[in-house]
Motif scaffolding. Structure first.
Motif, PDB file in Angstrom:
ATOM      1  N   GLN A   2       0.958  -1.085  -0.073  1.00 15.10           N
ATOM      2  CA  GLN A   2       0.076  -0.010  -0.082  1.00 15.10           C
ATOM      3  C   GLN A   2       0.939   1.295   0.172  1.00 15.10           C
ATOM      4  N   GLN A   4       0.827   5.579   0.235  1.00 15.35           N
ATOM      5  CA  GLN A   4       0.030   6.586   0.810  1.00 15.35           C
ATOM      6  C   GLN A   4       0.988   7.864   0.364  1.00 15.35           C
ATOM      7  N   GLY A  25       3.463  -3.094   3.870  1.00 11.82           N
ATOM      8  CA  GLY A  25       3.054  -4.235   3.344  1.00 11.82           C
ATOM      9  C   GLY A  25       4.178  -5.113   2.613  1.00 11.82           C
ATOM     10  N   TYR A 115       2.425  -0.998  -8.197  1.00 16.81           N
ATOM     11  CA  TYR A 115       1.655  -0.607  -7.201  1.00 16.81           C
ATOM     12  C   TYR A 115       1.410   1.032  -7.287  1.00 16.81           C
ATOM     13  N   GLY A 117      -0.082   4.784  -5.478  1.00 20.85           N
ATOM     14  CA  GLY A 117      -0.825   5.497  -4.219  1.00 20.85           C
ATOM     15  C   GLY A 117      -1.934   6.043  -4.814  1.00 20.85           C
ATOM     16  N   GLN A 118      -2.860   6.675  -4.106  1.00 18.86           N
ATOM     17  CA  GLN A 118      -3.710   7.363  -4.220  1.00 18.86           C
ATOM     18  C   GLN A 118      -3.968   8.908  -5.050  1.00 18.86           C
TER      19      GLN A 118
END
Length: 126
Positions: A2, A4, A25, A115, A117-118
């Motif tokens: 994850q 952020q 993670g 992966y 992030g937002q």
């Protein structure tokens, strides 16, 4: 994994911001990390990337000399220091992680990252 992202905001041209991206993670030190940005109505564009252990850093031509990517493996965090910001830097900034290393030939393609992030908004006014 994850991711952020944080640190976005509104600044005037010539100002500075530092973005952070905290990972959780997985073993952060085994991830190559990158930053991309997306302006309204445009695609996701490469900004900067760092290989494992900071062994290589890569930048888009538009940000060379103004932006610096760095990583702190002890904190599982990657940073993007942005200086001398311009209105054309306005975008949503995304951090990305890649299993395995990277080099200049693949760093700028978002498809090479696993992966995301937002996103965090950066707005630069003139």
């Amino acid at each position: 994994v994850q991711l952020q992202a944080s640190g976005g905001g509104s600044v005037q041209a010539g100002g500075s911001l530092r973005l952070s991206c905290a990972a959780s993670g997985s073993a952060f030190s085994s991830l190559a990390m990158g930053w991309f940005r997306q302006a309204p109505g445009k695609g996701r564009l490469f900004v900067a990337a760092t290989a494992w252990l900071g062994s290589g850093t890569y930048y888009a031509d538009s940000v060379k000399g103004r932006f610096t990517i760095s990583r702190d493996n002890a904190k599982s965090t990657v940073y993007l220091q942005m200086k001398n910001l311009k209105p054309e830097d306005t975008a949503v900034y995304y951090c990305a992680g890649r299993r395995g290393n990277l080099d200049s030939s693949i760093a700028n393609d978002p498809n090479n990252y696993d992966y995301w992030g937002q996103g965090t908004q950066v707005t630069v006014s003139s």
